[in-house]
Design a protein around this motif. Structure first.
Motif, mmCIF file in Angstrom:
data_model
loop_
_atom_site.group_PDB
_atom_site.id
_atom_site.type_symbol
_atom_site.label_atom_id
_atom_site.label_comp_id
_atom_site.label_asym_id
_atom_site.label_seq_id
_atom_site.Cartn_x
_atom_site.Cartn_y
_atom_site.Cartn_z
ATOM 1 N N PRO A 116 -45.534 -29.331 3.801
ATOM 2 C CA PRO A 116 -46.178 -29.477 5.031
ATOM 3 C C PRO A 116 -47.510 -28.367 5.262
ATOM 4 O O PRO A 116 -47.530 -27.700 4.385
ATOM 5 C CB PRO A 116 -44.905 -28.991 5.988
ATOM 6 C CG PRO A 116 -44.137 -28.144 5.462
ATOM 7 C CD PRO A 116 -44.160 -28.611 4.054
ATOM 8 N N ALA A 117 -48.201 -28.307 6.020
ATOM 9 C CA ALA A 117 -49.201 -27.510 6.451
ATOM 10 C C ALA A 117 -48.863 -26.134 6.049
ATOM 11 O O ALA A 117 -49.701 -25.281 6.034
ATOM 12 C CB ALA A 117 -49.929 -27.828 7.510
ATOM 13 N N THR A 118 -47.547 -25.669 6.482
ATOM 14 C CA THR A 118 -47.091 -24.370 6.267
ATOM 15 C C THR A 118 -46.984 -23.729 5.059
ATOM 16 O O THR A 118 -47.317 -22.550 4.660
ATOM 17 C CB THR A 118 -45.964 -24.022 7.196
ATOM 18 O OG1 THR A 118 -44.966 -25.178 6.586
ATOM 19 C CG2 THR A 118 -46.130 -24.068 8.501
ATOM 20 N N GLY A 119 -47.363 -24.692 3.926
ATOM 21 C CA GLY A 119 -47.281 -24.291 2.477
ATOM 22 C C GLY A 119 -45.784 -23.968 2.045
ATOM 23 O O GLY A 119 -44.955 -24.421 2.557
ATOM 24 N N GLY A 120 -45.738 -23.335 1.002
ATOM 25 C CA GLY A 120 -44.476 -22.955 0.330
ATOM 26 C C GLY A 120 -44.724 -21.710 -0.635
ATOM 27 O O GLY A 120 -45.493 -21.061 -0.772
ATOM 28 N N ALA A 121 -43.515 -21.638 -1.780
ATOM 29 C CA ALA A 121 -43.464 -20.780 -2.578
ATOM 30 C C ALA A 121 -43.217 -20.965 -3.953
ATOM 31 O O ALA A 121 -42.644 -22.130 -4.115
ATOM 32 C CB ALA A 121 -42.530 -19.497 -2.013
ATOM 33 N N VAL A 122 -43.526 -20.346 -4.633
ATOM 34 C CA VAL A 122 -43.243 -20.548 -6.390
ATOM 35 C C VAL A 122 -42.589 -19.181 -6.739
ATOM 36 O O VAL A 122 -42.480 -18.282 -6.497
ATOM 37 C CB VAL A 122 -44.355 -20.987 -7.273
ATOM 38 C CG1 VAL A 122 -44.713 -22.080 -6.856
ATOM 39 C CG2 VAL A 122 -45.535 -19.763 -7.415
ATOM 40 N N VAL A 123 -41.666 -19.452 -7.953
ATOM 41 C CA VAL A 123 -41.038 -18.494 -8.510
ATOM 42 C C VAL A 123 -41.271 -18.378 -9.934
ATOM 43 O O VAL A 123 -41.289 -19.454 -10.552
ATOM 44 C CB VAL A 123 -39.427 -18.671 -8.588
ATOM 45 C CG1 VAL A 123 -38.434 -17.525 -9.143
ATOM 46 C CG2 VAL A 123 -39.118 -18.623 -6.948
ATOM 47 N N LEU A 124 -41.569 -17.263 -10.453
ATOM 48 C CA LEU A 124 -41.778 -16.961 -11.875
ATOM 49 C C LEU A 124 -40.966 -16.160 -12.664
ATOM 50 O O LEU A 124 -40.352 -15.160 -12.173
ATOM 51 C CB LEU A 124 -43.215 -16.315 -11.982
ATOM 52 C CG LEU A 124 -43.691 -15.730 -13.397
ATOM 53 C CD1 LEU A 124 -43.939 -16.924 -14.106
ATOM 54 C CD2 LEU A 124 -44.707 -15.083 -13.221
ATOM 55 N N GLU A 125 -40.356 -16.514 -13.945
ATOM 56 C CA GLU A 125 -39.587 -15.849 -14.695
ATOM 57 C C GLU A 125 -40.248 -15.520 -16.102
ATOM 58 O O GLU A 125 -40.747 -16.443 -16.670
ATOM 59 C CB GLU A 125 -38.172 -16.292 -14.891
ATOM 60 C CG GLU A 125 -37.476 -16.786 -13.919
ATOM 61 C CD GLU A 125 -36.102 -17.644 -14.369
ATOM 62 O OE1 GLU A 125 -35.630 -17.609 -15.261
ATOM 63 O OE2 GLU A 125 -35.561 -18.247 -13.385
ATOM 64 N N ALA A 126 -40.889 -14.266 -16.269
ATOM 65 C CA ALA A 126 -41.431 -13.971 -17.329
ATOM 66 C C ALA A 126 -41.126 -12.452 -17.751
ATOM 67 O O ALA A 126 -40.591 -11.678 -17.264
ATOM 68 C CB ALA A 126 -42.929 -13.953 -16.939
ATOM 69 N N ASN A 127 -41.677 -12.195 -18.906
ATOM 70 C CA ASN A 127 -41.347 -11.138 -19.605
ATOM 71 C C ASN A 127 -42.320 -10.619 -20.786
ATOM 72 O O ASN A 127 -42.920 -11.751 -21.242
ATOM 73 C CB ASN A 127 -40.072 -10.906 -20.292
ATOM 74 C CG ASN A 127 -39.761 -11.707 -21.515
ATOM 75 O OD1 ASN A 127 -40.134 -11.613 -22.510
ATOM 76 N ND2 ASN A 127 -38.915 -12.883 -21.269
ATOM 77 N N ASP A 128 -42.406 -9.551 -21.376
ATOM 78 C CA ASP A 128 -43.200 -9.227 -22.298
ATOM 79 C C ASP A 128 -42.283 -8.625 -23.455
ATOM 80 O O ASP A 128 -41.710 -7.708 -23.222
ATOM 81 C CB ASP A 128 -44.273 -8.085 -22.054
ATOM 82 C CG ASP A 128 -45.116 -7.889 -23.206
ATOM 83 O OD1 ASP A 128 -46.212 -8.512 -23.049
ATOM 84 O OD2 ASP A 128 -45.104 -6.947 -24.060
#
Length: 425
Positions: free
Chosen positions: A336-348
């Protein structure tokens, strides 16, 4: 073929040529052209077997050479600067002569156009045929693409190849096809006897069978995979609105490791696409480097296959997952217009601190054909309202279709990238 004489001061002749305004085929001072020959399915450089390993593009050549590459490929234009840079880096060049595509309106029955194109190529060949970095002449790239009737293409390729061989019999010619098709290779072989080497642009798992398919159509000479990519956008799954899903840089590197292993040590030559960056659906789809110059994990895939080394032995960041927070089972989101979120799993792998840059772009609507140039979509400043190395939140976008991107940098020249398509309803 006889080699250039040694013991002669070419600088005298070069200065005379410059004063006369002539373009003579002279090597850089103190160097002579290599002898490149075809022997069965092999290329030979000064009598020794030569494996084509490398990439197409304009990224830094010393770094490419350090990965174990032997070759860089160009597509057209004046190759002088590239040849000089390749010579300094210890690389050879497949010099592309851009044979214009009939799908773009060219008519090969128009002799005036044909003669202009031949004249351009003639000047290039005469000027650079003695350059020591020259490996082969690339006669076009996917000239047959997007055509229902390809009959005009094969004699056009042959006319260019015959002219090139007449001017420079010391270097092979290579014609590059968009895959093998059902009979493309056999038609090229029959119509263009002045083509010495077959180039095939192939993506994804099709690379495993590319050589066998070409041999099945009767090709007996050397073969080079002239564009190798982990996945073409035409091969990818899509959202309901047609946005293709892109592999992360980590997923691409894993695929490239598999493909390069399959092509070593006795398969065809291989050129990866693209040593640099290019907008094609996204800025990262085929790019082995970020627009800001950082290299991605694909460099490690090349170094492992070819016995080379990444800069300082560094490793790129790894992306284990990028997903939507509220729709974790779906590869896309409709918010919806309120948007949303994403999750990242990362490492070096080296434990370097990761700097994450998040941004949102409109979904591309300028889709080129067969690699034609595309406009880069707009970045929506301010759409990422919260972010860190573990995820981001998006808000404030008008209804439409977008992608959220993340670029990860380790501060030592390496990077990773990923993106996800979404829509705002």
């Amino acid at each position: 073929m006889p080699r250039l004489m040694t013991g002669f001061d070419f600088s005298v002749l070069r200065r005379a040529a410059l004063l006369a305004g002539l373009l003579l085929a002279l090597p850089p001072e103190g160097l002579e052209a290599a002898e490149v020959t075809v022997s069965g399915t092999e290329l030979r450089l000064d009598g020794a077997p030569f494996r084509v390993r490398g990439a197409a593009g304009d990224g830094p050549l010393p770094e490419l050479a350090a990965l174990g590459a032997t070759t860089v490929r160009s597509y057209g234009g004046d190759p002088g600067a590239l040849l000089d840079a390749a010579q300094a880096a210890g690389l050879k060049v497949i010099v592309g002569l851009w044979v214009e595509h009939p799908r773009r309106g060219v008519d090969y029955a128009d002799r005036a156009f044909v003669e202009r194109q031949l004249s351009t190529f003639r000047a290039i060949v005469e000027r650079y045929r003695a350059h020591p970095a020259l490996l082969m002449w690339g006669i076009g790239n996917e000239v047959e693409s997007e055509l229902a009737d390809m009959s005009a293409v094969w004699p056009a390729i042959e006319e260019v190849a015959a002219m090139v061989k007449g001017l420079d019999p010391a270097h092979p010619t290579i014609a590059v096809l968009a895959e093998t098709g059902t009979d493309k290779v056999s038609r090229l072989k029959a119509a263009a006897p002045h083509i010495d080497v077959l180039g095939i642009n192939t993506y994804g798992d099709a690379v495993y069978s590319a050589e066998a398919r070409a041999r099945g159509q009767g090709w007996t000479g050397p073969i080079v995979i002239t564009e190798l990519g982990a996945l073409g956008q035409w091969q990818a799954a899509t959202t309901p609105w047609g946005a293709p899903f892109e592999l992360t840089s980590t997923q691409r590197a894993i695929q490239l490791r598999r493909y390069l292993a399959a092509l070593e040590p006795s398969g065809p030559g291989v050129i990866l696409f693209l040593w640099g960056d290019k907008q094609e659906v996204t800025p990262s789809w085929h790019s082995l480097r970020l627009p800001t110059g950082e290299w991605t994990e694909a460099s490690e895939s090349m170094a492992e296959a070819w016995g080379g080394r990444t800069p300082d032995g560094n490793h790129a960041p790894r992306i284990a997952a990028l997903r939507f927070r509220d729709t974790e089972s779906a590869p896309f989101a409709s918010w919806p217009a309120t948007g949303g979120a994403v999750v990242l799993e990362a490492n070096d792998p080296d434990g370097d601190p990761i700097d994450a840059r998040w941004y949102v772009m409109s979904e591309s609507t300028d889709r080129g054909v067969a690699g034609d140039a595309e406009r880069r979509p707009a970045i929506h400043e301010g759409a990422v309202v919260e972010s860190d190395s573990r995820g981001a939140r998006i808000a404030g976008l008008a209804p439409g279709r977008y992608r959220i991107f993340v670029d990860l940098r380790d501060g030592r020249g390496a990077a990773a990238s990923a993106n996800l398509p979404f829509e705002i309803r």
